[in-house]
Design a protein around this motif. Structure first.
Motif, PDB file in Angstrom:
ATOM      1  N   VAL A 383      32.574   4.960  62.195  1.00 35.69           N
ATOM      2  CA  VAL A 383      32.174   4.609  60.837  1.00 35.69           C
ATOM      3  C   VAL A 383      33.168   3.628  60.226  1.00 35.69           C
ATOM      4  O   VAL A 383      34.370   3.882  60.199  1.00 35.69           O
ATOM      5  N   ILE A 384      32.668   2.486  59.736  1.00 36.40           N
ATOM      6  CA  ILE A 384      33.537   1.505  59.083  1.00 36.40           C
ATOM      7  C   ILE A 384      33.243   1.365  57.596  1.00 36.40           C
ATOM      8  O   ILE A 384      34.017   0.726  56.875  1.00 36.40           O
ATOM      9  N   ALA A 385      32.132   1.926  57.103  1.00 39.92           N
ATOM     10  CA  ALA A 385      31.809   1.819  55.679  1.00 39.92           C
ATOM     11  C   ALA A 385      30.884   2.960  55.285  1.00 39.92           C
ATOM     12  O   ALA A 385      30.143   3.501  56.104  1.00 39.92           O
ATOM     13  N   ALA A 386      30.942   3.337  54.019  1.00 39.28           N
ATOM     14  CA  ALA A 386      30.075   4.364  53.451  1.00 39.28           C
ATOM     15  C   ALA A 386      29.917   4.061  51.968  1.00 39.28           C
ATOM     16  O   ALA A 386      30.421   3.048  51.463  1.00 39.28           O
ATOM     17  N   ILE A 387      29.201   4.915  51.248  1.00 40.38           N
ATOM     18  CA  ILE A 387      29.014   4.724  49.818  1.00 40.38           C
ATOM     19  C   ILE A 387      30.373   4.641  49.127  1.00 40.38           C
ATOM     20  O   ILE A 387      31.272   5.442  49.395  1.00 40.38           O
ATOM     21  N   GLU A 388      30.534   3.672  48.246  1.00 34.39           N
ATOM     22  CA  GLU A 388      31.796   3.483  47.538  1.00 34.39           C
ATOM     23  C   GLU A 388      31.979   4.556  46.467  1.00 34.39           C
ATOM     24  O   GLU A 388      31.093   4.799  45.648  1.00 34.39           O
ATOM     25  N   ASP A 389      33.141   5.192  46.485  1.00 32.84           N
ATOM     26  CA  ASP A 389      33.517   6.148  45.443  1.00 32.84           C
ATOM     27  C   ASP A 389      34.076   5.350  44.267  1.00 32.84           C
ATOM     28  O   ASP A 389      35.284   5.226  44.072  1.00 32.84           O
ATOM     29  N   ILE A 390      33.181   4.801  43.466  1.00 29.90           N
ATOM     30  CA  ILE A 390      33.568   3.834  42.443  1.00 29.90           C
ATOM     31  C   ILE A 390      34.481   4.454  41.387  1.00 29.90           C
ATOM     32  O   ILE A 390      35.449   3.830  40.935  1.00 29.90           O
ATOM     33  N   ASP A 391      34.202   5.684  40.991  1.00 34.45           N
ATOM     34  CA  ASP A 391      35.000   6.303  39.936  1.00 34.45           C
ATOM     35  C   ASP A 391      36.224   7.045  40.472  1.00 34.45           C
ATOM     36  O   ASP A 391      36.990   7.637  39.704  1.00 34.45           O
ATOM     37  N   GLY A 392      36.412   7.037  41.788  1.00 35.78           N
ATOM     38  CA  GLY A 392      37.590   7.638  42.374  1.00 35.78           C
ATOM     39  C   GLY A 392      37.668   9.141  42.251  1.00 35.78           C
ATOM     40  O   GLY A 392      38.757   9.722  42.343  1.00 35.78           O
ATOM     41  N   SER A 393      36.538   9.810  42.113  1.00 37.29           N
ATOM     42  CA  SER A 393      36.529  11.256  41.902  1.00 37.29           C
ATOM     43  C   SER A 393      36.691  12.046  43.197  1.00 37.29           C
ATOM     44  O   SER A 393      36.891  13.252  43.178  1.00 37.29           O
TER      45      SER A 393
END
Length: 624
Positions: A383-393
């Protein structure tokens, strides 16, 4: 035909056990039945191990430095059954660009469906087209060109058995001069035209002389196996017509439907096909399509799997197992060392009904990477990418549900390569904490955006993904990158204000299909500045020019080296064709230094056009 059942999804806040059950039916070419499974978002990021982790922060992806241009529209909004679209944008050696998409505006029959086409002449895009290229119904175009046959497109093979579709067969549409003149359409194949059942086609140009056409597609109305065709003379005749790929009939219960990609670099050709309840397989030729070697990139443990009579019982205990596999939207690239690279979405599937189809879990997330130097057989941890944790939670929050595209939540990849062998990648992924605000809870869906990342070391490490055009309230899907990357990573994608598409509908609490309303997608062109390019040089015969810095924020320097005294007219032109800067310089033999102040110019891609005598030379410039 293959049947995939959509598993009901349970999307959760902070990945809790709160779930919604939905009974849905996928509306696509697959004719699937229904299922009611429960899934949560599968984020396999904890499985990621070096060297595949995105650990290259020194590479800068210039966020918000891109230029969005609407080059077309379409109401027909199904560009691919699984997310893979083939070669829909071509950057020519002179910097001009051809782009295609499936266009149709007359819903719901779409009798006008065909190829939408636009052309960038080095300075600006043509106006958005109002009609298709062909005079008959078609779709699924790819665009390419040859050294002798000019510009050409291949479009969807149709068959009378498909009813509403045209019966003219797969078509080659061509013209001798790219960007200008009338198009001519002819059936794909020789005089006997035996390729009338060649559907969902892909086209690429290869060969040492750049004049060999390679095409793949499904045989419609039968096994749906993947077939290969080749023309050695730019499409005039076909040396190979509908040749079955090696071991296709023995290794696959049924051929991958619209689930394949092809690319070429000289005499090296690569085809990748499969996914879901099939092996993901690479066929590679080093002699321009004469002979093939096969590699099973990811092995489905039951392949070939007859979903009509079996269940996914991997361990033999009589109970159906959920299987990690890949989705059916692969991207493939051949680098400058002739190594093949593949990116594809992660997927989970289940078949617990021996008389039904295969269910898939649309809440599965993860983008997988493989190249020929890596072990094959099981790539589900790559795995090189997944959904971005935009809010850093530390968790992915999705307030509602997700629109369906029959691929991973992080999927629809497309690959390109620059002259320095740097790999460039775009894909589409869910944006957390977004919703379309639909008052029906079951139809409230999150948006997807297009992301960009790259690798400077042949895929060993990858840059941190960044959004190309950050927008929490626009759906951006089906990104397609030109294989040739210069100072721009040239991509097209589809964008509108509503998640999902009409042909893969959502479902309400009762399991009733609720198609998305017809609307109009914008077809977007975007130039992502190549982060590995700092100086643009152009050898123009009597003139050599060097631009630095590029991208530029304040003052752009241009060094012109002339072999004789020459008068030069210099213009900076934006993507709309508007001249925003002009000057005339009395050039002298040797180096001529020109400074251009770009403060206050809108961010985006420009063309620096230099007229010397009767010739005009153009170079791309990115203003940040």
């Amino acid at each position: 035909m293959k049947k995939l059942l959509l598993s009901g999804l349970a999307l959760s806040v902070c990945l809790s056990v709160f779930a919604q059950n939905a009974r849905v039916q996928v509306q696509s070419k697959l004719n699937p039945a229904t299922a009611n499974k429960v899934a949560k978002i599968q984020r396999p990021v904890d499985q990621v191990t070096a060297p595949l982790r995105a650990v290259n922060p020194s590479v800068v992806s210039h966020r918000n430095a891109q230029t969005e241009v609407i080059i077309g529209t379409t109401v027909y909004d199904l560009q691919s059954n699984y997310g893979t679209c083939g070669n829909r944008i071509k950057v020519w050696d002179d910097g001009t660009i051809s782009a295609v998409w499936t266009k149709g505006d007359q819903d719901p029959s779409f009798a006008d469906r065909g190829t939408g086409y636009n052309y960038y002449n080095g300075s600006s895009w043509a106006p958005s087209p109002t009609a298709r290229v062909e005079s008959f119904k078609t779709g699924w175009p790819n665009v390419s060109g040859t050294s002798s046959s000019g510009e050409m497109m291949i479009s969807h093979g149709n068959n009378a058995s498909l009813g509403a579709q045209d019966t003219s067969g797969t078509n080659i549409t061509y013209r001798m001069t790219k960007g200008a003149g009338s198009w001519t359409s002819t059936p794909l194949g020789n005089v006997n035209n035996i390729m009338t059942n060649f559907t969902w086609p892909r086209l690429v140009v290869g060969g040492a002389n750049g004049n060999t056409l390679h095409a793949i597609g499904n045989e419609n109305g039968g096994s749906f196996y993947v077939y290969y065709s080749r023309s050695d003379d730019g499409g005039a005749t076909w040396a190979v017509e509908q040749q079955l790929l090696p071991d296709m009939s023995t290794d696959f219960f049924e051929g991958p439907v619209d689930a394949y990609e092809i690319t070429a670099r000289g005499d090296v050709i690569a085809i990748v096909a499969g996914g879901f309840a099939e092996d993901l397989t690479l066929w590679k030729s080093t002699d321009n399509g004469q002979n093939w070697t096969k590699t099973t990139i990811n092995h489905f443990p039951l392949a070939p799997f007859d979903y009509n009579t079996g269940i996914t019982d991997v361990d033999g205990d009589g109970i159906a197992d959920t299987v990690f596999t890949t989705d059916s939207g692969p991207a493939v690239l051949i680098d400058n060392n002739d190594m093949v690279h593949v990116v594809v979405g992660l997927m989970r599937v289940l078949d617990d009904d021996p008389t039904g189809g295969v269910s898939y879990f649309p809440g599965t997330d993860g983008l997988l990477y493989w190249n020929e130097s890596m072990p094959a057989g099981d790539i589900t941890n790559n795995v090189i990418a997944a959904i971005e944790d935009i809010d850093g939670s530390g968790a992915i929050e999705i307030p509602g549900g997700i629109a369906l595209y029959q691929c991973s939540l992080t999927g629809m990849p497309s690959l390109g390569l620059d002259a320095a062998n740097n790999i460039h990648l775009v894909y589409s992924s869910i944006i957390e904490n977004t919703t379309n605000g639909n008052p029906i809870p079951e139809l409230e869906e999150a948006y997807r955006n297009v992301y960009y990342m790259n690798s400077a070391d042949g895929g060993t490490t990858w840059s941190t993904p960044t959004r190309v055009e950050p927008s929490d309230f626009d759906e951006q899907v089906w990104p397609n990158m030109a294989k040739k990357v210069d100072d721009c990573v040239s991509i097209i994608y589809h964008k509108d204000g509503e998640p999902g598409n009409t042909f893969q509908p959502s479902t309400d609490a009762g399991g009733n299909e609720v198609p998305d309303p017809y609307g109009s997608y914008d077809v977007i062109y975007n130039c992502i500045p190549n982060p590995f390019v700092g100086i643009a040089e152009n050898n123009l015969g009597d003139v050599k020019s060097t631009i630095y810095p590029n991208p530029v924020q304040e003052v752009m320097n241009v060094d012109y080296t002339l072999t004789s005294n020459q008068k030069m007219k210099i213009q900076l032109v934006n993507v709309l064709g508007e001249v925003v800067y002009t000057d005339e310089v009395a050039g002298v033999t040797g180096v001529n230094h020109v400074k251009i102040n770009v403060r206050g110019f809108a961010s985006g891609i420009y063309s620096l056009n230099t007229t010397v005598g009767t010739k005009i030379y153009g170079q791309k410039v990115v203003v940040r």
